[in-house]
Motif scaffolding. Structure first.
Motif, PDB file in Angstrom:
ATOM      1  N   VAL A   8     -16.690 109.576   5.208  1.00  0.00           N
ATOM      2  CA  VAL A   8     -18.038 109.939   5.649  1.00  0.00           C
ATOM      3  C   VAL A   8     -19.069 109.624   4.564  1.00  0.00           C
ATOM      4  O   VAL A   8     -18.937 110.060   3.419  1.00  0.00           O
ATOM      5  CB  VAL A   8     -18.097 111.439   6.004  1.00  0.00           C
ATOM      6  N   SER A  13     -24.861 112.096   7.637  1.00  0.00           N
ATOM      7  CA  SER A  13     -25.728 113.276   7.520  1.00  0.00           C
ATOM      8  C   SER A  13     -27.128 113.008   8.053  1.00  0.00           C
ATOM      9  O   SER A  13     -27.868 113.945   8.368  1.00  0.00           O
ATOM     10  CB  SER A  13     -25.801 113.735   6.061  1.00  0.00           C
ATOM     11  N   TYR A 133     -21.499 115.057  15.324  1.00  0.00           N
ATOM     12  CA  TYR A 133     -20.800 116.316  15.049  1.00  0.00           C
ATOM     13  C   TYR A 133     -20.192 116.877  16.334  1.00  0.00           C
ATOM     14  O   TYR A 133     -19.028 117.308  16.345  1.00  0.00           O
ATOM     15  CB  TYR A 133     -21.762 117.341  14.438  1.00  0.00           C
ATOM     16  N   TRP A 137     -16.172 117.214  17.281  1.00  0.00           N
ATOM     17  CA  TRP A 137     -15.571 118.475  17.720  1.00  0.00           C
ATOM     18  C   TRP A 137     -14.818 118.281  19.034  1.00  0.00           C
ATOM     19  O   TRP A 137     -13.704 118.798  19.203  1.00  0.00           O
ATOM     20  CB  TRP A 137     -16.651 119.542  17.875  1.00  0.00           C
ATOM     21  N   LEU A 158     -10.763 114.418   6.001  1.00  0.00           N
ATOM     22  CA  LEU A 158     -12.109 113.913   5.770  1.00  0.00           C
ATOM     23  C   LEU A 158     -12.304 113.617   4.285  1.00  0.00           C
ATOM     24  O   LEU A 158     -12.001 114.463   3.440  1.00  0.00           O
ATOM     25  CB  LEU A 158     -13.157 114.938   6.216  1.00  0.00           C
ATOM     26  N   VAL A 160     -15.426 112.882   2.114  1.00  0.00           N
ATOM     27  CA  VAL A 160     -16.877 112.985   2.296  1.00  0.00           C
ATOM     28  C   VAL A 160     -17.582 112.601   0.995  1.00  0.00           C
ATOM     29  O   VAL A 160     -17.439 113.286  -0.021  1.00  0.00           O
ATOM     30  CB  VAL A 160     -17.272 114.416   2.712  1.00  0.00           C
ATOM     31  N   CYS A 166     -22.701 119.779   5.405  1.00  0.00           N
ATOM     32  CA  CYS A 166     -23.018 119.746   6.833  1.00  0.00           C
ATOM     33  C   CYS A 166     -21.771 119.854   7.698  1.00  0.00           C
ATOM     34  O   CYS A 166     -21.744 120.601   8.681  1.00  0.00           O
ATOM     35  CB  CYS A 166     -23.765 118.458   7.175  1.00  0.00           C
ATOM     36  N   ILE A 167     -20.733 119.104   7.357  1.00  0.00           N
ATOM     37  CA  ILE A 167     -19.520 119.105   8.178  1.00  0.00           C
ATOM     38  C   ILE A 167     -18.863 120.476   8.172  1.00  0.00           C
ATOM     39  O   ILE A 167     -18.480 121.018   9.218  1.00  0.00           O
ATOM     40  CB  ILE A 167     -18.538 118.025   7.681  1.00  0.00           C
ATOM     41  N   GLU A 168     -18.731 121.050   6.967  1.00  0.00           N
ATOM     42  CA  GLU A 168     -18.101 122.363   6.872  1.00  0.00           C
ATOM     43  C   GLU A 168     -18.892 123.421   7.642  1.00  0.00           C
ATOM     44  O   GLU A 168     -18.314 124.271   8.330  1.00  0.00           O
ATOM     45  CB  GLU A 168     -17.976 122.784   5.411  1.00  0.00           C
TER      46      GLU A 168
END
Length: 338
Positions: A8, A13, A133, A137, A158, A160, A166-168
């Motif tokens: 990523v 983002s 995102y 999911w 991942l 990153v 942001c992902i977490e």
């Protein structure tokens, strides 16, 4: 275990409205434009200025470093490349890291992942419906009950390259909302997903732990300095004694599917996860796909050739017309998890 690895980059983002490229460089330059009039700070980040004046032993050197960073940002590919070019100057390294932390935390607060004011414990997933995102999911949870989520998460990893969380943040809220579980249960499940930040991150995402850093937190003084020291330069990120680089490289080399999301394919970053082949080639039937939006066709072909040389895979698809959410739309079935 068959595993899909997502690499990523910053443009991933961007779909959450975080700054990238020239926007980020401009914000960092503004943050370190520290000047004083009659003993009072008139420019730059007040928080960074306070750390320089009260928390470091060499404030004058750090102020000089801030001026060097500000003037050089328009010339730099990224702040990471600039810090790597000056890896022997500890003042530039420290001030650069302070600027990264301060800028990213503000960007987290300004993003669409900032919890809605009426429900500070939840995200507005409708706002996120057109982003990657949500599609990520849906891929993770297709035909997956709560009892099978832990095993499903273990089939994904991942890597990153962003400092933000942001992902977490998204996944933590998504687990709670979709499966109706407690915050503690969601944290436990999220821990089953391997997430690596080769260059570090702002800090462990937490809402109540003293050492944790909440999403978009307003850090000052020693806490800002501590967060800055968790950021890594390229040299630190590839130090096998102080990073997870060996594990990351093994994970990437062993991936059955490798997906690049919003990744710019900068040489330093590609080299970090995919060093020269020397026995670490992937299976030539493994799939590599990635976004390449904003890149020329000539550069896309150069990157594809480089990835082939590094991995040995003959199934490499890079699309310069796709953003991250487009990629999931096109390859959703190909990326389906068992």
């Amino acid at each position: 275990m068959t595993r899909t690895v997502f690499v990523v980059g910053a443009r991933a983002s961007k779909e959450a409205r975080l700054p990238v490229g020239s926007e980020l460089r401009a914000l960092i330059a503004s943050a370190v434009e520290i000047r004083y009039e009659r003993g009072r700070q008139k420019g730059g980040s007040i928080e960074i200025g306070d750390v320089i004046q009260t928390c470091v032993p060499n404030p004058k050197e750090c102020l000089n470093a801030a001026a060097k960073i500000r003037s050089a940002m328009p010339l730099a590919i990224s702040i990471d490349n600039f810090l790597d070019a000056h890896n022997e100057d500890k003042s530039i390294e420290l001030v650069g890291k302070l600027a990264i932390v301060r800028t990213i935390l503000q960007a987290e607060r300004d993003s669409i992942l900032w919890p809605v004011s009426t429900r500070p414990d939840r995200l507005d997933f409708q706002v996120l419906s057109s982003t990657w995102y949500n599609r990520f999911w849906q891929l993770l949870t297709e035909n997956c009950r709560l009892s099978g989520l832990e095993q499903r998460l273990q089939r994904v990893a991942l890597v990153v390259f962003n400092y933000d969380r942001c992902i977490e943040t998204f996944l933590l809220h998504a687990i709670q909302t979709y499966y109706h579980v407690s915050h503690e249960h969601a944290v436990s499940l999220l821990g089953k997903l391997q997430i690596f930040h080769p260059y570090g991150s702002i800090g462990q995402l937490a809402f109540d732990a003293e050492e944790g850093v909440p999403f978009g937190a307003d850090l000052q003084g020693d806490r800002l300095l501590s967060a800055a020291l968790r950021i890594k330069t390229f040299t630190e990120g590839t130090d096998e004694d102080s990073s997870e680089i060996s594990l990351i490289r093994l994970l990437v080399a062993g991936a059955s599917t490798l997906v690049f999301l919003g990744f710019a394919y900068h040489r330093l970053n590609v080299q970090l996860i995919l060093p020269t082949p020397s026995g670490n080639k992937m299976d030539n039937n493994n799939l590599i796909i990635g976004t390449a939006k904003g890149l020329s066709q000539t550069d896309v072909e150069t990157i594809r050739a480089d990835l082939y040389w590094r991995t040995g895979s003959r199934r490499i698809a890079l699309n310069k017309a796709q953003n991250c959410s487009d990629l999931f739309d096109e390859y959703f079935r190909s990326l389906a998890l068992p």
